[in-house]
Design a protein around this motif. Structure first.
Motif: not given
Length: 193
Positions: A19-20, A25-26, A12-14
């Motif tokens: 920022s997300a 970002a979803r 997974v991307v943390l």
């Protein structure tokens, strides 16, 4: 009856929350808390009373600023071995108390096997997807209930329900216990992803 080894990997991307959000970002879930402990009971078993897993689960909730009543889904370590499943059941009952039968529980090892070192990462992804799709994975191949492991198991088919918070247990050889808590992004800032 015990587990079968599986093969696979996941990641997974943390990313920092703001920022997300800024980049659109979803967000599948917020990693809200984590807890770890060492129980050192036996090389391959957790203590019968669930002591080490209890510590990890409670620490994850505390780190998330959450209460047991906030959790809708638990991805159990669930190895299908009597000693470990009874220990995890004891821990789950201790953490959730009288509310334990409200919490939906499944072990994704039942569908993919035990990925050993990769299991935790794939189970994190399963929790994030359960939150994102409001669907909790099934305990596959569950046919003979163990009265010592009576929990609200997801059986027969995946269960559809909005998941406010999910937890994922990973208990390793030598008594290492880890629990991660994930929050629905809608409950973080009131915005759907």
């Amino acid at each position: 009856n015990g587990f079968l080894l599986g093969e696979g990997a996941g990641f997974v991307v943390l990313e920092e929350w703001e920022s997300a959000r800024r980049r659109g970002a979803r967000i599948y879930a917020e990693l809200a808390g984590d807890g770890n402990s060492l129980s050192s009971y036996r090389i391959t078993d957790s203590p019968p009373d669930g002591d080490g897993p209890i510590q990890a689960m409670r620490a994850a909730l505390k780190d998330a600023g959450a209460a047991p009543a906030d959790v809708d889904y638990l991805n159990a370590h669930g190895t299908s071995t009597g000693m470990n499943d009874r220990s995890e059941t004891a821990a789950t009952r201790a953490v959730f108390g009288d509310d334990v039968m409200r919490v939906n529980v499944s072990s994704t090892k039942s569908t993919m096997g035990h990925l050993i070192a990769a299991a935790g990462a794939v189970e994190v992804a399963a929790c994030a997807l359960a939150i994102a799709h409001s669907e909790m994975p099934v305990n596959a191949n569950y046919r003979t209930p163990d009265p010592d492991c009576a929990l609200n198991l997801v059986t027969g088919a995946p269960r559809r329900q909005r998941v406010r918070m999910a937890m994922s247990n990973s208990f390793g050889f030598g008594g290492s216990n880890s629990c991660l808590a994930f929050r629905n992004p809608e409950d973080v800032d009131g915005k759907s992803s």
